[in-house]
Motif scaffolding. Sequence first.
Motif, short mmCIF file in Angstrom:
data_model
loop_
_atom_site.label_atom_id
_atom_site.label_comp_id
_atom_site.label_asym_id
_atom_site.label_seq_id
_atom_site.Cartn_x
_atom_site.Cartn_y
_atom_site.Cartn_z
N LEU A 141 2.29 -13.90 6.21
CA LEU A 141 1.86 -14.19 4.85
C LEU A 141 1.40 -12.93 4.12
CD1 LEU A 141 -0.07 -17.55 5.30
CD2 LEU A 141 2.14 -17.18 4.21
N SER A 142 0.86 -11.98 4.85
CA SER A 142 0.43 -10.72 4.24
C SER A 142 1.62 -10.01 3.59
CB SER A 142 -0.21 -9.84 5.30
OG SER A 142 -0.50 -8.57 4.79
N LEU A 143 2.76 -10.05 4.24
CA LEU A 143 3.96 -9.43 3.66
C LEU A 143 4.53 -10.27 2.53
CD1 LEU A 143 6.00 -7.90 6.60
CD2 LEU A 143 4.91 -6.73 4.71
N VAL A 144 4.51 -11.58 2.69
CA VAL A 144 5.10 -12.45 1.66
C VAL A 144 4.29 -12.36 0.36
CG1 VAL A 144 5.57 -14.86 1.08
CG2 VAL A 144 6.16 -14.00 3.34
N LEU A 145 2.98 -12.33 0.45
CA LEU A 145 2.16 -12.31 -0.75
C LEU A 145 2.19 -10.97 -1.48
CD1 LEU A 145 -0.93 -14.49 0.15
CD2 LEU A 145 1.00 -15.03 -1.31
N LEU A 146 2.83 -9.96 -0.90
CA LEU A 146 3.00 -8.69 -1.63
C LEU A 146 3.79 -8.92 -2.91
CD1 LEU A 146 3.82 -6.10 1.15
CD2 LEU A 146 1.84 -6.12 -0.33
N VAL A 199 -0.94 -1.61 4.09
CA VAL A 199 -0.61 -0.33 3.46
C VAL A 199 0.06 -0.56 2.10
CG1 VAL A 199 0.87 1.71 3.66
CG2 VAL A 199 -0.47 0.94 5.61
N VAL A 200 1.07 -1.42 2.08
CA VAL A 200 1.77 -1.65 0.82
C VAL A 200 0.87 -2.39 -0.17
CG1 VAL A 200 3.80 -2.74 -0.22
CG2 VAL A 200 4.00 -1.62 1.99
N GLY A 201 0.03 -3.28 0.35
CA GLY A 201 -0.92 -3.96 -0.54
C GLY A 201 -1.88 -2.99 -1.19
N TYR A 202 -2.40 -2.06 -0.42
CA TYR A 202 -3.30 -1.04 -1.00
C TYR A 202 -2.54 -0.17 -2.01
CZ TYR A 202 -7.41 -1.80 1.96
OH TYR A 202 -8.52 -2.33 2.55
#
Length: 147
Positions: free
Chosen positions: A87-92, A126-129
């Motif tokens: 979910l961390s990747l999907v919510l990006l 990392v991508v979220g930040y």
Amino acid sequence: MSYPPPVDHRAPYRPYDPYASPPGSPTGWDQPGTPVSGYPPQPGYPPPAYAAQPGHPQPGYPQPGYPQPGYPPPGYPPARTNVMAILSLVLLLFFAPASIVLGHIAKKQIRQTGEQGDGLATAGLVVGYLITAAYVLLWVVWAVLVF
């Protein structure tokens, strides 16, 4: 057309061996207890001569270094991937700050449970930040230019 020689009825417990030497031959392969005609050694006969030599494995199965015959042990079920990491990747794509929160939760759960997905959680963090920092930078630039 040739037929196989008749079975020796003097030793009914010994199976017929088509590759054995004929009786009385000098090779000795027709003697009971030898690897060809009597392997494994038949009851009442001495073990083969090579079995008594030091450094040679004893006849029979299993030999040292080889596994027992049969089915292999059951495998382990495949390791699960942490849902929060996915979910961390999907919510990006939708909301990057939520990806950061889910990435931290996923990394903590992975440390505790041993699940897979540590790389997914790290990528989400990392991508979220980076995306969040880019949005903040855009808001600051917009605020400076407009006001």
